[in-house]
Scaffold this active site. Structure first.
Site, PDB file in Angstrom:
ATOM      1  N   LYS A  45      -2.972  11.736  64.272  1.00  0.00           N
ATOM      2  CA  LYS A  45      -2.370  11.147  63.078  1.00  0.00           C
ATOM      3  C   LYS A  45      -1.419   9.970  63.377  1.00  0.00           C
ATOM      4  O   LYS A  45      -0.572   9.613  62.573  1.00  0.00           O
ATOM      5  CB  LYS A  45      -1.629  12.193  62.202  1.00  0.00           C
ATOM      6  CG  LYS A  45      -2.395  13.455  61.909  1.00  0.00           C
ATOM      7  CD  LYS A  45      -3.840  13.240  61.579  1.00  0.00           C
ATOM      8  CE  LYS A  45      -4.086  12.589  60.224  1.00  0.00           C
ATOM      9  NZ  LYS A  45      -5.564  12.324  60.060  1.00  0.00           N
ATOM     10  N   HIS A 100      -6.938  12.652  72.784  1.00  0.00           N
ATOM     11  CA  HIS A 100      -5.619  13.124  72.323  1.00  0.00           C
ATOM     12  C   HIS A 100      -4.961  13.952  73.441  1.00  0.00           C
ATOM     13  O   HIS A 100      -3.904  14.537  73.225  1.00  0.00           O
ATOM     14  CB  HIS A 100      -5.766  14.043  71.110  1.00  0.00           C
ATOM     15  CG  HIS A 100      -6.175  13.371  69.829  1.00  0.00           C
ATOM     16  ND1 HIS A 100      -5.652  12.171  69.400  1.00  0.00           N
ATOM     17  CD2 HIS A 100      -7.030  13.768  68.842  1.00  0.00           C
ATOM     18  CE1 HIS A 100      -6.187  11.860  68.211  1.00  0.00           C
ATOM     19  NE2 HIS A 100      -7.021  12.811  67.871  1.00  0.00           N
ATOM     20  N   SER A 130       1.608  13.106  57.594  1.00  0.00           N
ATOM     21  CA  SER A 130       0.174  12.818  57.630  1.00  0.00           C
ATOM     22  C   SER A 130      -0.598  14.067  58.070  1.00  0.00           C
ATOM     23  O   SER A 130      -1.632  14.427  57.494  1.00  0.00           O
ATOM     24  CB  SER A 130      -0.073  11.648  58.592  1.00  0.00           C
ATOM     25  OG  SER A 130      -1.428  11.344  58.660  1.00  0.00           O
TER      26      SER A 130
HETATM   27  P1  A3P Z   1      -1.564   8.681  56.481  1.00  0.00           P
HETATM   28  O1  A3P Z   1      -2.016  10.096  56.353  1.00  0.00           O
HETATM   29  O2  A3P Z   1      -0.065   8.580  56.632  1.00  0.00           O
HETATM   30  O3  A3P Z   1      -2.076   7.790  55.410  1.00  0.00           O
HETATM   31  P2  A3P Z   1      -5.490   9.208  62.893  1.00  0.00           P
HETATM   32  O4  A3P Z   1      -6.620   8.260  62.831  1.00  0.00           O
HETATM   33  O5  A3P Z   1      -4.743   9.198  64.196  1.00  0.00           O
HETATM   34  O6  A3P Z   1      -5.901  10.572  62.449  1.00  0.00           O
HETATM   35  O7  A3P Z   1      -4.387   8.708  61.845  1.00  0.00           O
HETATM   36  C1  A3P Z   1      -4.620   8.750  60.456  1.00  0.00           C
HETATM   37  C2  A3P Z   1      -3.497   8.014  59.772  1.00  0.00           C
HETATM   38  O8  A3P Z   1      -3.662   6.591  60.010  1.00  0.00           O
HETATM   39  C3  A3P Z   1      -3.517   8.209  58.255  1.00  0.00           C
HETATM   40  O9  A3P Z   1      -2.148   8.113  57.850  1.00  0.00           O
HETATM   41  C4  A3P Z   1      -4.333   7.002  57.823  1.00  0.00           C
HETATM   42  O10 A3P Z   1      -4.183   6.662  56.465  1.00  0.00           O
HETATM   43  C5  A3P Z   1      -3.734   5.938  58.748  1.00  0.00           C
HETATM   44  N1  A3P Z   1      -4.560   4.732  58.860  1.00  0.00           N
HETATM   45  C6  A3P Z   1      -5.864   4.640  59.207  1.00  0.00           C
HETATM   46  N2  A3P Z   1      -6.280   3.365  59.113  1.00  0.00           N
HETATM   47  C7  A3P Z   1      -5.218   2.628  58.702  1.00  0.00           C
HETATM   48  C8  A3P Z   1      -5.018   1.235  58.408  1.00  0.00           C
HETATM   49  N3  A3P Z   1      -6.010   0.351  58.489  1.00  0.00           N
HETATM   50  N4  A3P Z   1      -3.786   0.838  58.023  1.00  0.00           N
HETATM   51  C9  A3P Z   1      -2.779   1.726  57.930  1.00  0.00           C
HETATM   52  N5  A3P Z   1      -2.904   3.052  58.178  1.00  0.00           N
HETATM   53  C10 A3P Z   1      -4.113   3.494  58.558  1.00  0.00           C
END
Ligand code: A3P
Length: 288
Positions: A45, A100, A130
């Protein structure tokens, strides 16, 4: 409702969801890094998917073909997942990979190769929020309960991939010299074109003036939210239920401010500070 023990197996101290992992880590342990591999490293996340998409477009100089036709989890597979083994064998070099896992869990070939590492960090309060929503929508993870209950589990490392602080400590102390680049989610939010430039410089992959704004545009939150190859909407509902919470949820820095009350903030901050006591690195943001 399934219990923690039923849902997670343990590998070298880390809880991992049985729904996405088998007990067999031989492929990972014997994984052979190549000199031109690029490894995206994150605690869950923190912006993993975002970096996967940026990396694909940087390495392809802004060409959208792979970005629009292959799901990100196959283009930039997790090396610790045995289910990804056959995809990794099909990847053309330079390979984009992700993990991870902690630094000290890496296969020995990471150290003998010249592979590069991009480590994405995110404010842990936003990771907590998140992750809380992700645990509601990802059916292979334990139900998070209330935010208080989930915070308790998060701080104790009773969540997938364990404690955030262990992850950061391990990679911040990695002995990789200039083969590792640290970047924050917040830096990417603040200035995505500048972040794309930093990444391409680190990879020694020159981009044209036109490619940088194009990559930033395609990797904007809005564009990725609409891209089926980025937003995980092609997975079955039994795996991720986007009606409960979309994977591409909010994409902002500071969402914790509307989720955590002052008591929760104090508890969270002091627990993280305690875990990081005595470390010889500083965090890129204030924890307050
Ligand atoms: P949120 O839940 O705060 O919106 P991961 O890929 O490590 O699982 O992380 C997911 C988080 O990254 C989510 O956060 C997601 O919305 C955010 N995310 C993914 N792409 C993004 C982008 N282009 N700009 C901003 N946040 C992004």
């Amino acid at each position: 409702m399934s219990s923690f023990e039923e849902l997670y197996l343990h590998y070298r101290g880390l809880p991992l969801p049985r729904g996405t992992f088998s007990e067999d880590f031989k492929y990972f342990e014997e994984f052979n890094f190549k000199d031109d591999d690029i490894l995206v490293v994150t605690y869950p996340k923190s912006g993993t998917t975002w970096m996967k998409e940026i990396l694909t477009l940087v390495l392809n100089s802004g060409d959208l073909t792979l970005f629009q036709t292959i799901p990100c989890w196959l283009r930039v597979p997790h090396i610790e997942m045995k289910a990804m083994a056959k995809h990794m064998e099909q990847l053309a070099s330079p390979r984009s990979l992700s993990t991870h896992f902690l630094y000290n869990m890496m296969p020995s070939s990471l150290h003998t190769s010249k592979a590069k590492v991009i480590y994405v960090m995110r404010n842990p309060k936003d990771i907590l929020v998140s992750s809380y929503y992700f645990h509601q929508m990802a059916n292979f993870l334990e139900d998070p309960g209330t935010l208080d209950e989930f915070m308790d589990k998060f701080l104790k490392g009773r969540v997938f991939y364990g404690k955030w602080t262990d992850h950061v400590k391990s990679w911040k102390c990695a002995e990789l010299g200039d083969r590792i680049m640290f970047i924050t989610y917040e830096e990417m939010i603040q200035d995505l074109p500048a972040s794309v430039t930093r990444i391409s410089n680190f990879l020694c992959h020159n981009l044209s003036e036109d490619a940088i704004p194009k990559i930033a545009e395609y990797c904007s939150f809005k564009s990725m939210k609409d891209n089926k190859m980025s937003n995980y909407s092609t997975l079955p509902k039994e795996t991720m239920d986007h009606d409960k919470s979309p994977f591409m949820r909010k994409g902002i820095a500071g969402d914790w401010k509307i989720h955590l009350n002052s008591e929760q903030q104090t508890l969270f901050t002091s627990a993280i500070r305690k875990e990081l006591e005595g470390q010889n690195f500083s965090l890129p943001w204030s924890l307050d």
